[in-house]
Design an enzyme around this catalytic site. Structure first.
Site, PDB file in Angstrom:
ATOM      1  N   HIS A  42       5.272  20.465 -23.585  1.00  0.00           N
ATOM      2  CA  HIS A  42       6.486  19.924 -24.208  1.00  0.00           C
ATOM      3  C   HIS A  42       7.627  20.858 -23.846  1.00  0.00           C
ATOM      4  O   HIS A  42       7.422  21.852 -23.124  1.00  0.00           O
ATOM      5  CB  HIS A  42       6.298  19.805 -25.727  1.00  0.00           C
ATOM      6  CG  HIS A  42       5.725  21.033 -26.363  1.00  0.00           C
ATOM      7  ND1 HIS A  42       6.418  22.212 -26.458  1.00  0.00           N
ATOM      8  CD2 HIS A  42       4.504  21.277 -26.891  1.00  0.00           C
ATOM      9  CE1 HIS A  42       5.677  23.121 -27.051  1.00  0.00           C
ATOM     10  NE2 HIS A  42       4.493  22.589 -27.309  1.00  0.00           N
ATOM     11  N   HIS A  45       7.139  24.665 -23.952  1.00  0.00           N
ATOM     12  CA  HIS A  45       6.490  25.310 -22.799  1.00  0.00           C
ATOM     13  C   HIS A  45       7.488  25.478 -21.642  1.00  0.00           C
ATOM     14  O   HIS A  45       7.494  26.504 -20.960  1.00  0.00           O
ATOM     15  CB  HIS A  45       5.329  24.455 -22.284  1.00  0.00           C
ATOM     16  CG  HIS A  45       4.167  24.348 -23.218  1.00  0.00           C
ATOM     17  ND1 HIS A  45       3.818  23.165 -23.825  1.00  0.00           N
ATOM     18  CD2 HIS A  45       3.256  25.264 -23.633  1.00  0.00           C
ATOM     19  CE1 HIS A  45       2.743  23.357 -24.571  1.00  0.00           C
ATOM     20  NE2 HIS A  45       2.393  24.623 -24.490  1.00  0.00           N
ATOM     21  N   GLU A 156       7.338  32.582 -29.371  1.00  0.00           N
ATOM     22  CA  GLU A 156       7.339  33.206 -30.709  1.00  0.00           C
ATOM     23  C   GLU A 156       6.774  32.270 -31.766  1.00  0.00           C
ATOM     24  O   GLU A 156       6.486  32.695 -32.874  1.00  0.00           O
ATOM     25  CB  GLU A 156       8.759  33.609 -31.103  1.00  0.00           C
ATOM     26  CG  GLU A 156       9.214  34.861 -30.419  1.00  0.00           C
ATOM     27  CD  GLU A 156      10.589  35.302 -30.858  1.00  0.00           C
ATOM     28  OE1 GLU A 156      11.241  34.586 -31.639  1.00  0.00           O
ATOM     29  OE2 GLU A 156      11.015  36.376 -30.391  1.00  0.00           O
ATOM     30  N   SER A 193       4.986  21.666 -30.816  1.00  0.00           N
ATOM     31  CA  SER A 193       3.589  22.048 -30.636  1.00  0.00           C
ATOM     32  C   SER A 193       2.854  20.842 -30.071  1.00  0.00           C
ATOM     33  O   SER A 193       3.152  19.695 -30.435  1.00  0.00           O
ATOM     34  CB  SER A 193       2.995  22.422 -32.004  1.00  0.00           C
ATOM     35  OG  SER A 193       1.585  22.353 -31.952  1.00  0.00           O
TER      36      SER A 193
END
Ligand code: PAF
Length: 292
Positions: A42, A45, A156, A193
């Site tokens: 997504h 990334h 992070e 995510s």
């Protein structure tokens, strides 16, 4: 190397092919940036690839759904996989090479040798997924040895993972700079995510409350509210917002990940607030920096 002419990133599937390419780049004076992933990419990334691009002249991304970081009964078999979409996305941000090893390539003789970062792997998510970080550090160490990058970028969003990898790299003296990249978020604050794909439309509508609850607790802590009070308020807010089990909302030392005393933060102190909670059958995690 399998070079593509269809707008996707070239791929290699073996360590040998990868090494040949990386060696050629380094001989030509290039530096290598690395973004390890489990695919189902997504924009979070892709922002890691973009960050790596700022620091290195060639970028390798790996796509490997790592069996050793899933416990029996977790979603290893159903984890979303879409190789051709992933390769097109990597090409769109200028990734030079995708490394797609098989399980045999990563673990040719099984998993007798493991890398464990003690203590930091046993708190927070490590309590609920005791196998997880040992699988992550084992595969990331192997990937580092395969890719031999100069710099590697981690999100992070997986803050505990990032800090554990930093510690592993220091302890084992890997000659690699580890960079953390800010969490990519949807408009309502939900951290991006691959597992957000599991959320139903109703669950997705409520899921932004995780970031909102952490944000509110961070504000309360920043004005001197005691951690036990701010954390309890956040847990209650999550329950009211449609979350089921709240695994934890914890305030920890930003480097060691160990709990902090239940005292108002001292002026200038920077800590990390992390949370994990279930929305239906999907476990979501998030975290935020807290400053007094
Ligand atoms: O963050 C992930 O996607 C995975 O834990 C990683 C770092 C690629 C290791 O499998």
């Amino acid at each position: 190397m399998n070079s593509k002419t269809d707008g996707t990133t070239p791929t290699v599937r073996t360590r040998l092919e990868l090494l040949q390419q990386v060696k050629a780049w380094k001989q030509a004076g290039d530096t290598v940036g690395f973004v390890p992933t489990m695919g189902a990419l997504h924009s979070g990334h892709l922002s890691l690839v973009e960050k790596a691009r700022e620091k290195a002249t060639r970028i390798v991304a790996s796509i490997f759904v790592n069996p050793t970081q899933f416990a029996p009964g977790e979603d290893f078999d159903t984890y979303p996989r879409d190789e051709s979409a992933d390769l097109a996305k990597l090409a769109s941000v200028g990734c030079d090479l995708a490394y797609l090893p098989t399980v045999d390539e990563m673990y040719p003789e099984g998993t007798l040798t493991n890398v464990r970062v003690e203590s930091m792997s046993d708190v927070l998510d490590g309590i609920y997924r005791p196998h997880f970080f040992y699988g992550v550090t084992t595969v990331v160490a192997r990937l580092f040895l395969h890719v031999q990058p100069d710099v590697a970028v981690f999100g992070e969003k997986d803050y505990q993972q990032l800090q554990i990898i930093r510690r592993m790299v220091r302890d084992l003296a890997f000659p690699i700079d580890i960079l953390g990249a800010p969490t990519a978020r949807d408009a309502d604050g939900l951290a991006q995510s691959s597992r957000n794909l599991y959320l139903t439309p109703d669950e997705r509508r409520n899921a932004g409350a995780l970031q909102a609850a952490l944000h509110r607790a961070a504000m309360r802590l920043s004005v001197g509210v005691r951690p036990s009070i701010a954390l309890q308020e956040a847990t209650q807010l999550l329950s009211r917002s449609g979350f089921g089990n709240v695994d934890y909302v914890s305030l920890v030392d930003k480097d060691t990940l160990q709990d902090l005393p239940d005292e108002p933060l001292r002026d200038g102190m920077v800590a990390r607030l992390l949370g994990a909670a279930w929305m239906g059958r999907t476990r979501l995690i998030d975290n935020i920096s807290v400053t007094r």
